[in-house]
Design an enzyme around this catalytic site. Structure first.
Site, PDB file in Angstrom:
ATOM      1  N   LYS A   8       0.860  -1.185   0.000  1.00  0.00           N
ATOM      2  CA  LYS A   8       0.000   0.000   0.000  1.00  0.00           C
ATOM      3  C   LYS A   8       0.895   1.234   0.000  1.00  0.00           C
ATOM      4  CE  LYS A   8       0.914   1.298   4.424  1.00  0.00           C
ATOM      5  NZ  LYS A   8       1.738   2.497   4.696  1.00  0.00           N
ATOM      6  N   ASP A 132      -1.183  -1.260  10.937  1.00  0.00           N
ATOM      7  CA  ASP A 132      -1.779  -1.154   9.609  1.00  0.00           C
ATOM      8  C   ASP A 132      -2.177  -2.507   9.015  1.00  0.00           C
ATOM      9  OD1 ASP A 132       0.777  -2.021   9.144  1.00  0.00           O
ATOM     10  OD2 ASP A 132       1.321  -0.435   7.742  1.00  0.00           O
TER      11      ASP A 132
END
Length: 269
Positions: A8, A132
């Protein structure tokens, strides 16, 4: 079962405040990109974890894939597995590669053994592994806040845009990155800034880590400058570094511009 845990990027990253638990509250948009590892999970007589590709530091027992397996095995009954990870996403690069591996392990075990773990419970498991990790459970663009583990839907789409990720091989630890930042409340809501045209992001959408890390690692500033010189509509550092990315309106091949770096190029979805 074979899955491909993807990386990401952070589009904007505001360090808002330090928490009482030692973590920091942030504001960011996490956006999935196609740079991926390969993760194979098969039934086995006893648990085993193996990895190839980029060398993963530390003992396998501390790997997040192992921890994800152990966490689910403590709550559910299913056969032992052999996990084989082909590591391609750089480590300590601001791309969430290890977190993605862990989240994809949770999802793969759930699918492989029909555990019927709800989305909310998968998110809870992932949050226990890292700040995350939970993002990769749904694996779609999201506005992220608090430790980066709480989410809101965001209407942002960059589908069809071309992205170039450049990693100079620096490993910047989270501790090192946060040691140089001064938390502060944002003057403008990031969600509103991301509604601006892509061409306006250059002056409006910031990564707070750049201010302290660019003077310490000049190559990062140099890469960002080169991305803009080659036509990026927007360029920034992802997470706490050390990967830089450029978003382009059309396809570009920048391999010749970053010969000393690891580079990934592809379409955004």
């Amino acid at each position: 079962m074979l899955v491909f845990p993807n990386a990401k990027i952070n589009i904007g990253l505001n360090i808002v405040e330090k928490r009482s638990d030692g973590f920091h509250n942030i504001e960011s948009c996490f956006y999935p990109v196609g740079w991926s590892d390969a993760l194979e999970i098969v039934r086995s007589e006893k648990f085993a974890f193996q990895s190839d590709g980029i060398t993963i530091p530390g003992d396998f027992s501390n790997n997040l894939c192992t921890k994800a397996y152990q966490m689910l095995a403590a709550d559910y009954t299913f056969p032992a597995v052999n996990i084989h990870l082909l590591k391609a996403v750089p480590i300590g690069a601001g791309l969430g590669g290890g977190s993605s591996d862990a989240a994809f392990t949770i999802k793969a075990l759930n699918d492989l053994f029909l555990l019927n773990i709800s989305l909310e419970k998968q998110l809870d498991y992932a949050r226990r592994l890292g700040s995350d990790c939970a993002f990769f459970i749904e694996n779609k663009p999201l506005y992220c806040y608090e430790k980066g583990d709480k989410f809101e839907e965001i209407s942002l789409t960059l589908a069809g845009k071309w992205i170039v990720l450049v990693n100079p091989g620096l490993h910047i630890s989270t501790v090192e990155a946060y040691s140089g930042v001064k938390p502060r409340q944002s003057e403008t809501d990031l969600r509103e800034l991301l509604k601006l045209p892509l061409s306006d992001w250059k002056s409006a959408v910031k990564n707070d880590f750049e201010e302290s890390l660019f003077p310490k690692f000049p190559v990062l500033q140099q890469i960002k400058n080169e991305l803009y010189k080659t036509g990026a509509a927007y360029a920034a550092m992802s997470g706490s570094g050390s990967t830089l990315y450029g978003i382009f309106q059309e396809e570009k091949d920048l391999s010749a511009h970053f010969k000393e770096c690891k580079i990934w190029q592809g379409l955004l979805k």
